[in-house]
Design a protein around this motif. Structure first.
Motif, PDB file in Angstrom:
ATOM      1  N   ASP A   1     -14.141 -68.031  -9.499  1.00  0.00           N
ATOM      2  CA  ASP A   1     -12.549 -67.632 -10.053  1.00  0.00           C
ATOM      3  C   ASP A   1     -12.433 -66.310  -8.599  1.00  0.00           C
ATOM      4  OD1 ASP A   1     -12.387 -68.293 -12.149  1.00  0.00           O
ATOM      5  OD2 ASP A   1     -12.171 -66.734 -13.287  1.00  0.00           O
TER       6      ASP A   1
ATOM      7  N   HIS B   1      -5.876 -70.555 -20.068  1.00  0.00           N
ATOM      8  CA  HIS B   1      -7.091 -70.224 -19.065  1.00  0.00           C
ATOM      9  C   HIS B   1      -7.152 -71.365 -18.079  1.00  0.00           C
ATOM     10  CE1 HIS B   1     -10.652 -68.090 -18.414  1.00  0.00           C
ATOM     11  NE2 HIS B   1      -9.900 -68.112 -17.184  1.00  0.00           N
TER      12      HIS B   1
ATOM     13  N   GLU C   1      -5.637 -72.651 -13.988  1.00  0.00           N
ATOM     14  CA  GLU C   1      -6.355 -71.706 -12.715  1.00  0.00           C
ATOM     15  C   GLU C   1      -6.642 -73.403 -12.167  1.00  0.00           C
ATOM     16  OE1 GLU C   1     -10.332 -70.420 -13.105  1.00  0.00           O
ATOM     17  OE2 GLU C   1      -9.216 -68.585 -14.203  1.00  0.00           O
TER      18      GLU C   1
ATOM     19  N   HIS D   1      -8.103 -62.728 -17.793  1.00  0.00           N
ATOM     20  CA  HIS D   1      -9.542 -63.155 -18.359  1.00  0.00           C
ATOM     21  C   HIS D   1      -9.655 -61.350 -19.362  1.00  0.00           C
ATOM     22  CE1 HIS D   1     -10.724 -64.403 -13.750  1.00  0.00           C
ATOM     23  NE2 HIS D   1     -10.232 -65.603 -14.754  1.00  0.00           N
TER      24      HIS D   1
ATOM     25  N   HIS E   1     -18.743 -66.999 -14.214  1.00  0.00           N
ATOM     26  CA  HIS E   1     -17.692 -67.544 -13.473  1.00  0.00           C
ATOM     27  C   HIS E   1     -17.355 -66.906 -12.656  1.00  0.00           C
ATOM     28  CE1 HIS E   1     -15.274 -71.350 -13.369  1.00  0.00           C
ATOM     29  NE2 HIS E   1     -13.956 -70.528 -13.761  1.00  0.00           N
TER      30      HIS E   1
HETATM   31 FE   FE2 Z   1     -10.850 -67.632 -14.755  1.00  0.00          FE
END
Ligand code: FE2
Ligand code: FE2
Length: 140
Positions: free
Chosen positions: A121, A55, A59, A19, A116
């Motif tokens: 997250d 990214h 995840e 991030h 988000h």
């Molecule tokens: Fe993220």
């Protein structure tokens, strides 16, 4: 401009690192927009798309591995945001409209990213690191 202080921290350091990389690219993008360097803006948009693909897929891989229950919700939000980013980047390549790019980054992308991280997250990192399921509090 998004500062490191505005970036919500989650329970997984590798997610926080990703991030942080993300906001560094976003800030370079805003600086290039302010400097009216259209070619640089276009190149940084490409970089942001590539970084966002990594990214999100990073995840998603962790969520699938640990069978995160609301995976489809998180994945769906990634797909929507990535699709939107790609459309905006494409539109900028064609129009070189700096005001349009700035408005997207400031009014859509940054608020979305903060929200988000604060929501999906955050619960994902808690599940991945501590096994705390968001379903136990009735969230899914
Ligand atoms: Fe993220
Ligand atoms: Fe995410």
């Amino acid at each position: 401009m998004i500062t490191q202080e505005q970036l919500p921290m989650v329970a997984m350091p590798s997610m926080n690192d990703t991030h942080l990389e993300d906001i560094l690219i976003i800030n370079r993008l805003l600086a290039a927009i302010s400097a009216q360097k259209s070619n640089e803006v276009a190149a940084i948009f490409d970089e942001l798309v590539e970084h966002t693909i990594g990214h999100f897929s990073g995840e998603e891989e962790m969520m699938r591995e640990k069978m995160f229950p609301p995976y489809p919700v998180h994945k769906g939000e990634h797909d929507r945001a990535l699709h939107e980013l790609k459309l905006v980047a494409q539109k900028f390549q064609e129009s070189k409209d700096l005001a349009f790019a700035q408005n997207y980054v400031e009014a859509t992308l940054i608020p979305w990213l903060i929200n988000h991280i604060e929501t999906l997250d955050t619960v994902t990192a808690m599940f991945l690191t501590q096994g705390i399921s968001p379903c136990s509090s009735g969230a899914c």
